[in-house]
Design a protein around this motif. Structure first.
Motif: not given
Length: 562
Positions: A419-425, A438-452
């Motif tokens: 999430f820090a990387e995404a915020t910086e982007m 462009q940068y965050v949307q393709p990684r959203c599911q990976l990020m939510v899975e990391s929370m899970g």
């Protein structure tokens, strides 16, 4: 053992549905759904107040005996009865008897929300309900693309069907936003006037549900059909989201079916791996369970069962805590859905492949689980869409999900970093929306899975799940993004491999103990778990033979008995 273990031995569950026609399978699935629902004794109170009985129903292993039955059951009890119960308990006591009829399966209920041409953009639905001078409503589907997509509205079993249909309410030419309407769809034999249901072909690889396209041609509805009032709200979107709040309930409840899916698939795989033998380098027959290639996916799946149970318990507590922002509660449900679906799909694929050719057949259950869970990942909120919304809200600091109870653990550090990387982007770009897409949307599911993953691991540790299972779960989560851990010098690839080997070696001697603790044997219909089951199954198969071969087979059978 759950109360439905005896139900599995009844005629409607002993019948092998793979050998039936599509129509016969659909009817059988309705009978099974009814039997499961009645066995759990869900009441209006249970579905309205989301009691533990309601949540427990979804992780009953009988839910995976027939994917179509579980689909019908969750529509009936959560989406339809749950929505109507909210009105019955407040402004519409006249609906109490209907809710009870739905819970007793005297009436079939459907939930018509999604449209063929809208998908997730359902707030902009085109189905309309126009208030007439008489106080009635004119319900209409303007175009084919505006038909309600998926709900099984075709007549079946002679039972009347009602549906909660969402449509744009028009009063004096002004749109008041999407509203729910209670509509009679068919009488169990014929469609009601003005209602058309087009039966869709069956979904591939899953037990058939009579999914349909449903449209309405200027159907007259009585004033009582409207659930709610006529007034135009100044918070139309928020009110709409409140009217479909049972979808969020389904995000958590329906995705929890991943738990019995993993239980049953791991049981089937274990028994097959113990039964199936190959010849080792010394010329001796050995069970394929002796190989790490079989042990790793199997024990990972079993570890996920026990960890996801802990996650589900914790998530229910969070979801039911009315002190929390409703968006937080829905966010927890989204995280759970993402990680439960991911685990089930990966494990189903891995275990099915290790069953060899047997893993291809529907009668062995595991291959079907993959297709059924694909449906779960889309139903009651698509995982990818839920992930994008949750990440966007988190980056915008609209709300904060529950923090880790083990903030120094590797999974918590991984989540924070993503999430820090995404915020910086997004912060480094002039256009937040464009940068996000462009940068965050393709990684959203990976990020939510990391929370899970982090939530699941925390829940397992806090609830005292066996350490070897926690260790296996942790390694599996680390392996989903091992590059990050190597980049940060937290682990090397060799360290990760050795940690996995140590966790597996600790868990493997407890395999039979862990299987027994899951208590799923009565719910397994796969014939490959033993020679006896396979012999019984083979007797049900159509036989094409010659008289000579039949005589030889009979003699062989008689000698075997002697």
């Amino acid at each position: 053992m759950t109360s439905t273990s005896q139900l599995c031995r009844s005629d409607i569950f002993k019948k092998r549905s793979e050998l039936l026609s599509r129509d016969a399978r659909v009817v059988l699935s309705y009978e099974r759904a009814r039997a499961i629902g009645l066995a759990h004794g869900i009441t209006l109170h249970d579905t309205l107040d989301l009691t533990q009985k309601f949540w427990d129903m979804h992780i009953d292993p009988i839910m995976v005996r027939d994917g179509a039955a579980s689909t019908l059951l969750t529509i009936q009890y959560n989406l339809v009865a749950g929505t109507l119960a909210q009105y019955a308990a407040t402004t519409r006591p006249d609906l109490v008897s209907l809710v009870e009829d739905i819970l007793r399966w005297n009436v079939i209920g459907q939930f018509c929300l999604t449209e063929l041409g809208r998908g997730l953009d359902i707030f902009r639905m085109k189905t309309s309900a126009t208030l007439l001078p008489t106080g009635e409503f004119d319900l209409h589907t303007p175009l084919l693309s505006d038909a309600k997509f998926m709900p099984p509205t075709v007549p079946v079993k002679g039972l009347p069907c009602v549906a909660i249909v969402f449509a744009q309410l028009y009063v004096n030419g002004e749109c008041h936003g999407p509203r729910p309407f209670l509509v009679n769809v068919n009488d169990g034999y014929h469609m009601c006037n003005g209602v058309t249901s087009k039966l869709l072909p069956p979904r591939g690889g899953s037990v058939p549900v009579n999914h349909a396209l449903t449209s309405f041609c200027h159907v007259r509805l009585p004033p009582s059909a409207l659930l709610g009032d006529l007034n135009k709200s100044n918070r139309i979107h928020r009110d709409f989201m409140h009217s479909i709040w049972r979808v969020a309930v389904g995000s958590l409840a329906l995705s929890s079916i991943a738990i019995p899916v993993l239980q049953v698939s791991s049981y089937i795989a274990t028994r097959y791996f113990q039964r199936r033998h190959v010849t080792d380098v010394y010329g001796n027959p050995v069970p394929i369970l002796l190989y790490r290639t079989q042990q790793l996916p199997l024990l990972h799946a079993i570890a996920q069962v026990f960890v996801l149970r802990a996650l589900y318990k914790w998530a229910i507590e969070q979801f039911m805590d009315k002190r929390l922002d409703v968006r937080v509660r829905h966010g927890v449900a989204a995280c759970c859905k993402a990680v439960m679906v991911q685990h089930a799909q990966f494990s189903n694929c891995a275990l099915s492949e290790r069953l060899g050719a047997q893993g291809l057949f529907e009668y062995n259950q595991v291959s079907n689980f993959y297709s059924e869970m694909r449906g779960v990942s889309i139903a009651e909120g698509d995982v990818l869409a839920l992930s994008m919304r949750l990440v966007a809200d988190t980056l915008a600091q609209a709300y904060t999900l529950p923090l880790s109870t083990h903030p120094d653990g590797p999974l918590a550090l991984h989540e924070i970093s993503l999430f820090a990387e995404a915020t910086e982007m997004v912060s480094s770009q002039s256009d937040f929306t464009q940068a996000f897409m462009q940068y965050v949307q393709p990684r959203c599911q990976l990020m939510v899975e990391s929370m899970g993953y982090r939530m699941a691991h925390d829940a397992a540790v806090d609830q005292g799940v066996s350490q070897c299972l926690i260790d296996l779960y942790l390694i599996n989560a680390i392996k989903t993004d091992s590059a990050w851990y190597v980049e940060r010098n937290i682990f090397t690839r060799q360290t990760i491999m050795r940690m996995e080997d140590a966790a597996l070696s600790a868990a493997l001697p407890r395999l039979d103990e862990l299987l027994a603790a899951m208590e799923v044997e009565p719910y397994v219909s796969s014939p490959i778990i033993s020679d006896e089951h396979w012999e019984e199954f083979s007797k049900t198969l159509p036989v094409y033979s010659s008289p000579q071969a039949e005589v030889a087979a009979q003699l062989t059978s008689e000698r075997a008995r002697i």
